[in-house]
Design an enzyme around this catalytic site. Structure first.
Site, PDB file in Angstrom:
ATOM      1  CE  LYS A  83      -2.926 -47.459 -54.568  1.00 24.89           C
ATOM      2  NZ  LYS A  83      -2.528 -48.451 -53.542  1.00 24.89           N
ATOM      3  CB  SER A 160      -2.075 -51.689 -55.384  1.00 31.27           C
ATOM      4  OG  SER A 160      -2.262 -51.006 -54.154  1.00 31.27           O
ATOM      5  CB  SER A 184      -0.049 -51.310 -51.817  1.00 27.80           C
ATOM      6  OG  SER A 184      -0.702 -52.499 -52.181  1.00 27.80           O
TER       7      SER A 184
END
Length: 484
Positions: A83, A160, A184
């Protein structure tokens, strides 16, 4: 053995490592296949950076090792995505926000370094909701763009950590790392038919399972954690074992497991989600799982007193600390916020900068959070539960909002509710209390969309929780891949 492209794309992380360790599959061939896949699926916006040269060079190093040395690497040649808010040497860490575009840290996050040391290869950085402050991954920064669900590109993938989930679901990578503050890793896993794990955090210190200080663009030091994501719980267990040094999973049998069903997290579900979740319960019950209804009538109230005040208050100081520790191109949260591209995130940062919840912070952290933790721990103890089980999200994937990034949704025609609050409701209690949470696929809805089930366990029960997840997925099975 000659591996076809389709065979390589179908490999689990565990099977890919075994094939590379044995010499049956060249790491460079596998990396090249996945890089080509990433290039062909660029419209999904799963990645912000692809490390073509670096990944191929890493593959060549793995292939050049003596067979005995390669066989000793737990993740030999495993391509992963990371990420874009997790520090990586030589690769951008922008958190999907314009002020950090192109910024390259000097060190890897410890969790990333452990995976690399074990033989993992970073294919690239995964797209995300801007600054991780959202659950849609509809990022409106020009270098990021909205992440699209591979089961229907008009729909959100969740967030996210949406880019990590999409890369995994779309067979761009078999596994990767996300982060989780309120859901997330688990929300995008549920919406893309993959698995996502939030490890124990507790009160920090020794209770925290993954230690990545100043190595993740933060929201909240109390709530943030890195978490592995993959197409199966077994693959998550592989990565978790490498990051923590844990041994094999404990043996778990379905027959006799006591699993709590918290009433507030089964209420108000979208029909297509509830139908899939109830069908999964029937299959698990037939295998001997004992389901225990638990009222937990105070759960949502207690969580509501904790969640927002901690995240909104801590973001200001924690982001400033990360900027300073990493010598970032902007030096204050105000400079960072001034260039935010997504309206929904800008609105949240307005509250962060205004300190709108500061007066509630001390009570949230020192009064309400201990009450929530004790309440959940007592539920596990009093009912003798191995885990809690509920749909990861109240609803399946919804259309992308390319104007605001996130606005409102209607569940089966009911009055509109805030999108982020709707999707966070079920995942947030584990986050605010610091216990481990795992989302795994439950099945496909009547509309062809993935549905996830979440297992939450007592603090520190991570390996047993993963073992329960493996047993569940062996019964429920994997979902069909998206047609791309």
């Amino acid at each position: 053995m000659t591996w076809t492209v389709d065979e390589q794309l179908a490999l689990s992380a565990t099977d890919a490592v075994a094939a590379i360790q044995s010499g049956g599959l060249k790491a460079t061939d596998y990396v090249a296949t996945l890089l080509a896949r990433a290039a062909s699926l660029g419209t999904l916006n799963a990645l912000t950076v692809i490390d073509l040269d670096g990944a191929l060079a890493a593959g060549r190093r793995i292939d050049a090792l003596p067979a005995a040395a390669r066989a000793q690497l737990p993740l030999a040649g495993l391509p992963i995505v990371v990420k874009d808010n997790i520090n990586t040497v030589g690769l951008q860490t922008s958190a999907g926000t314009p002020a950090l575009e192109g910024f390259v840290p000097n060190t890897n996050a410890p969790s990333v370094q452990r995976l690399i040391d074990a033989g993992a290869i970073i294919l690239g950085k995964a797209n995300m909701h801007e600054l991780a402050f959202g659950i849609t991954s509809t990022n409106l920064a020009t270098h990021a763009r909205p992440v699209r669900n591979p089961y229907d590109p008009a729909l959100i993938p969740g967030g996210s950590s949406g880019g990590t989930a999409v890369a995994i679901a779309a067979r761009i990578a078999p596994a990767g790392l996300g982060t989780d503050t309120g859901g997330s890793t688990r929300i995008p896993a549920a919406l893309t038919g993959t698995a996502g794990f939030r490890p124990s955090v507790g009160n920090g210190g020794g209770e925290r399972r993954y230690h990545d200080p100043d190595a993740v663009v933060p929201i909240s030091h109390t709530r943030d954690t890195v978490g592995p994501m993959a197409r199966s719980v077994a693959d998550i267990a592989l990565l978790d074992g490498v990051i923590t040094g844990a041994g094999p999973l404990p043996a778990v049998a379905l027959n006799g497991l006591r699993i709590g069903l918290p009433a507030p997290l089964w209420d108000g579900l979208e029909r297509q989600v509830e139908d899939v979740a109830r069908a999964a319960l029937k299959r698990l019950e037939a295998a001997g799982v004992v389901f225990v209804p638990v009222a937990m009538s105070e759960l949502n109230h207690l969580n509501g007193m904790v969640s927002g005040p901690i995240a909104i208050h801590e973001a200001r100081g924690d982001v400033n600390a990360w900027l300073a520790a990493n010598q970032a191109p902007v030096q204050s949260v105000g400079e960072l916020a001034a260039r935010i591209a997504s309206p929904d995130v800008r609105a949240i940062y307005d509250a962060v900068l205004a300190g709108s919840l500061d007066s509630h912070y001390e009570a949230a952290l020192n009064h309400w959070r201990p009450l929530l933790q004790a309440y959940i721990a007592a539920t596990f103890a009093d009912e003798r539960l191995d885990a809690l089980l509920f749909p990861t999200t109240r609803l399946a994937a919804v259309p992308i909002d390319e104007i605001n990034g996130s606005s409102t949704v209607s569940i089966d025609g009911a009055p509109p509710v805030d999108t982020m609050e709707a999707f966070l409701r079920n995942t947030d209690p584990a986050s605010t209390s610091g216990i481990p949470g795992l989302s795994l696929p439950a099945g496909m809805s009547a509309y062809g969309l993935p549905v996830g089930l979440e297992l939450d366990g007592p603090l520190g029960s991570d390996r047993r929780l993963l073992a329960i997840g493996v047993a569940f997925e062996q019964l429920l099975g994997a979902l069909p891949p998206p047609v791309l």
